[in-house]
Write a protein that holds these residues in place. Structure first.
Motif, PDB file in Angstrom:
ATOM      1  N   LEU A  29      -1.805   2.152  -8.089  1.00  0.00           N
ATOM      2  CA  LEU A  29      -2.838   1.097  -7.902  1.00  0.00           C
ATOM      3  C   LEU A  29      -2.847   0.312  -9.475  1.00  0.00           C
ATOM      4  O   LEU A  29      -2.602  -1.014  -9.450  1.00  0.00           O
ATOM      5  CB  LEU A  29      -4.151   1.568  -8.113  1.00  0.00           C
ATOM      6  CG  LEU A  29      -4.451   2.258  -6.768  1.00  0.00           C
ATOM      7  CD1 LEU A  29      -5.892   3.215  -6.730  1.00  0.00           C
ATOM      8  CD2 LEU A  29      -4.830   1.115  -5.524  1.00  0.00           C
ATOM      9  N   PRO A  84      -9.979  -3.112  -6.236  1.00  0.00           N
ATOM     10  CA  PRO A  84      -9.688  -1.915  -5.616  1.00  0.00           C
ATOM     11  C   PRO A  84     -10.932  -1.185  -4.810  1.00  0.00           C
ATOM     12  O   PRO A  84     -12.180  -1.379  -5.591  1.00  0.00           O
ATOM     13  CB  PRO A  84      -9.125  -1.010  -6.660  1.00  0.00           C
ATOM     14  CG  PRO A  84      -8.612  -1.715  -7.846  1.00  0.00           C
ATOM     15  CD  PRO A  84      -9.593  -2.913  -7.732  1.00  0.00           C
ATOM     16  N   ARG A 108     -16.914   0.481   2.908  1.00  0.00           N
ATOM     17  CA  ARG A 108     -15.573  -0.356   3.032  1.00  0.00           C
ATOM     18  C   ARG A 108     -16.048  -1.835   3.276  1.00  0.00           C
ATOM     19  O   ARG A 108     -15.633  -2.561   2.849  1.00  0.00           O
ATOM     20  CB  ARG A 108     -14.573  -0.045   3.728  1.00  0.00           C
ATOM     21  CG  ARG A 108     -13.906   1.467   3.140  1.00  0.00           C
ATOM     22  CD  ARG A 108     -12.609   1.759   4.090  1.00  0.00           C
ATOM     23  NE  ARG A 108     -11.746   2.743   3.652  1.00  0.00           N
ATOM     24  CZ  ARG A 108     -11.023   2.702   2.636  1.00  0.00           C
ATOM     25  NH1 ARG A 108     -10.444   1.784   2.156  1.00  0.00           N
ATOM     26  NH2 ARG A 108     -10.315   3.731   2.201  1.00  0.00           N
ATOM     27  N   ASP A 126      -3.954  -0.769  -2.382  1.00  0.00           N
ATOM     28  CA  ASP A 126      -4.696   0.351  -1.680  1.00  0.00           C
ATOM     29  C   ASP A 126      -3.674   1.636  -1.580  1.00  0.00           C
ATOM     30  O   ASP A 126      -2.539   1.648  -1.678  1.00  0.00           O
ATOM     31  CB  ASP A 126      -5.336  -0.006  -0.354  1.00  0.00           C
ATOM     32  CG  ASP A 126      -6.658   0.740  -0.189  1.00  0.00           C
ATOM     33  OD1 ASP A 126      -7.277   0.429   0.693  1.00  0.00           O
ATOM     34  OD2 ASP A 126      -6.867   1.756  -0.732  1.00  0.00           O
ATOM     35  N   LEU A 179      -7.174  -0.555   6.569  1.00  0.00           N
ATOM     36  CA  LEU A 179      -6.263  -0.949   5.458  1.00  0.00           C
ATOM     37  C   LEU A 179      -5.583  -2.108   5.849  1.00  0.00           C
ATOM     38  O   LEU A 179      -5.307  -3.070   5.199  1.00  0.00           O
ATOM     39  CB  LEU A 179      -5.339   0.168   4.944  1.00  0.00           C
ATOM     40  CG  LEU A 179      -4.522  -0.023   3.733  1.00  0.00           C
ATOM     41  CD1 LEU A 179      -4.351   1.157   3.075  1.00  0.00           C
ATOM     42  CD2 LEU A 179      -3.075  -0.788   3.918  1.00  0.00           C
ATOM     43  N   ALA A 191       0.827  -1.131  -0.161  1.00  0.00           N
ATOM     44  CA  ALA A 191       0.081  -0.003  -0.051  1.00  0.00           C
ATOM     45  C   ALA A 191       0.985   1.216  -0.036  1.00  0.00           C
ATOM     46  O   ALA A 191       1.939   1.293   0.464  1.00  0.00           O
ATOM     47  CB  ALA A 191      -0.854   0.039   1.320  1.00  0.00           C
TER      48      ALA A 191
END
Length: 438
Positions: A95, A186, A174, A101, A115, A80
């Motif tokens: 990405l 994603p 989310r 992420d 995350l 990430a």
């Protein structure tokens, strides 16, 4: 006993490394540091990591090189990236290069924790119940919310999430994504109120090389970055009418045209939108297109405020204290009463900030009502004599609510919050200090 997951943190800012390391260690994770691309590449070859978090700009290179090194391993490591605030170009590039992420600076700790949990593939039941701090609670309201989210996750229909600032709209979005069949694709969150109108089209749809001054290469936008996954449009009510027209076309045609391009390209995204404003009222006043409203509001989800589920506050406080490293800290009876009596205009985020401050102030692992430093409760406004007195306390509380909402809306960007409030940055800074808002 299995070893704890190990995470590699790559950044050349010691303060940010300290903050991330402290947060992850409190989650029971192990961490290593690297301050350059070269050091990160060496560590990735020497040690097995379950996750890598890297800044996009390092002294000796780019975060993209770290992504490439992690992807080239026999057992690829998920990466990430951390990007400068508002730099969608870097996030999209990352990405596209294989990052799963991204986080924007300044790094929000709740987003960092969410995350990391998602990346480490914590069991689904734990994610549903524990990773989303605002979804904690056994009240009938929260049980209904969790059940509705589970149903929404099984569909691909657009969802609009309403609710006050800090009530958990993004966390709900989310969770809908994570429990659905796009979970391995994603999740791209966009704060529509934080993008200058002149940059909106290029940020959302991308652009071709030469489309405008500074466009030195082709670049994808948010829609391309979210292809196959979910695009979360936070504070969608802040989109100008000109952009609403373009967004409506994309939703209808499922195609986007980059700035400077002559052809359209197909995109497959699920749209989840949210706002703390009343979209229906904005449609009535002509500030939001009715046809777009019906496109976005196919299914609605209303997140309750914290004061509407007072019975969850003690459980939520306990959960947050544990996450903040205060597992051994106790709330005394007066502190519990103060939490239950307070209106929490900033909802769960304000509760977390309150507890984080109290942890720093308390003594002997014991939080008192004084440690909470809660503002006086907003006086009743039923018209009875003295209901708005003392006047200064009433005005201070109203001002506090407005400022917290503006900060939430702009993801705590104080310059943007000052613009929303119609005051200068210096004036906002003075008000923050006077009201004790950190």
């Amino acid at each position: 006993m299995a070893n704890s997951p190990r995470i590699l943190l790559v950044d050349d800012e010691p303060d940010l490394l300290d903050l991330m390391e402290l947060t992850l260690v409190k989650m029971g994770l192990e961490t290593d540091r690297a301050v350059s691309v070269a050091e990160a590449q060496a560590r990735l070859k020497q040690t097995h990591y379950d996750l890598c978090l890297t800044d996009m700009r390092l002294g000796d290179g780019e975060g993209l090189e770290v992504i490439a090194a992690a992807s080239a391993l026999a057992a690829p490591v998920p990466v990430a990236v951390i990007t400068a605030y508002g730099n969608a170009g870097n996030a999209v590039a990352a990405l596209k290069a294989g990052a799963f992420d991204y986080l924007a600076k300044p790094v929000a700790l709740d987003q960092l924790r969410a995350l990391v949990k998602s990346a480490l593939k914590i069991p689904e039941a734990m994610q549903a119940d524990n990773s989303a701090r605002d979804l904690i609670g056994q009240s009938a309201t929260m049980q209904d919310i969790r059940a509705r989210i589970a149903k929404l996750a099984r569909t691909q229909a657009p969802v609009h999430i309403a609710g006050e600032s800090g009530s958990g709209k993004e966390l709900a979005a989310r969770l809908i994504h994570r429990l659905g069949n796009r979970a391995d694709k994603p999740f791209v969150a966009v704060n529509c109120g934080a993008i200058p109108e002149t940059l909106m089209e290029s940020e959302f749809f991308g652009y071709r090389k030469g489309a405008f001054t500074g466009a030195d290469a082709d670049r994808n936008g948010f829609f391309q970055a979210a292809d196959g996954g979910t695009l979360f449009l936070d504070e969608v009510a802040d989109l100008p009418l000109s952009m609403q027209v373009k967004l409506l076309r994309v939703l209808q045609e499922k195609k986007v045209r980059k700035v400077g391009a002559t052809t359209e390209e197909p995109v497959d995204v699920r749209i989840i939108s949210a706002t703390h404003q009343n979209l229906a009222a904005l449609v009535e006043s002509g500030r939001f297109r009715q046809d777009l409203y019906y496109r976005l509001n196919v299914i609605d989800l209303v997140m309750p405020s914290l004061r509407d589920r007072v019975e969850d506050i003690h459980e939520m406080a306990r959960f947050l204290l544990d996450k903040l490293g205060g597992a051994e800290v106790k709330l005394d009876r007066d502190a519990e009463k103060a939490l239950s009596a307070y209106a929490f205009p900033g909802n769960v985020r304000e509760l977390e900030n309150t507890l984080e401050r109290a942890l720093a102030l308390c003594e002997d692992q014991h939080i008192t009502a004084a440690d909470l430093s809660l503002a006086p409760a907003l006086p009743a406004t039923n018209g009875a004599p003295g209901s708005k007195y003392p006047l200064q306390d009433y005005l201070d509380q109203m001002e506090r609510v407005a400022i917290l909402e503006a900060l939430e809306q702009t993801r705590h960007n104080k310059t943007a919050a000052a613009r929303v409030l119609g005051v200068t940055f210096r004036s906002l800074r003075y008000r923050l200090e006077r009201l004790g808002i950190e």
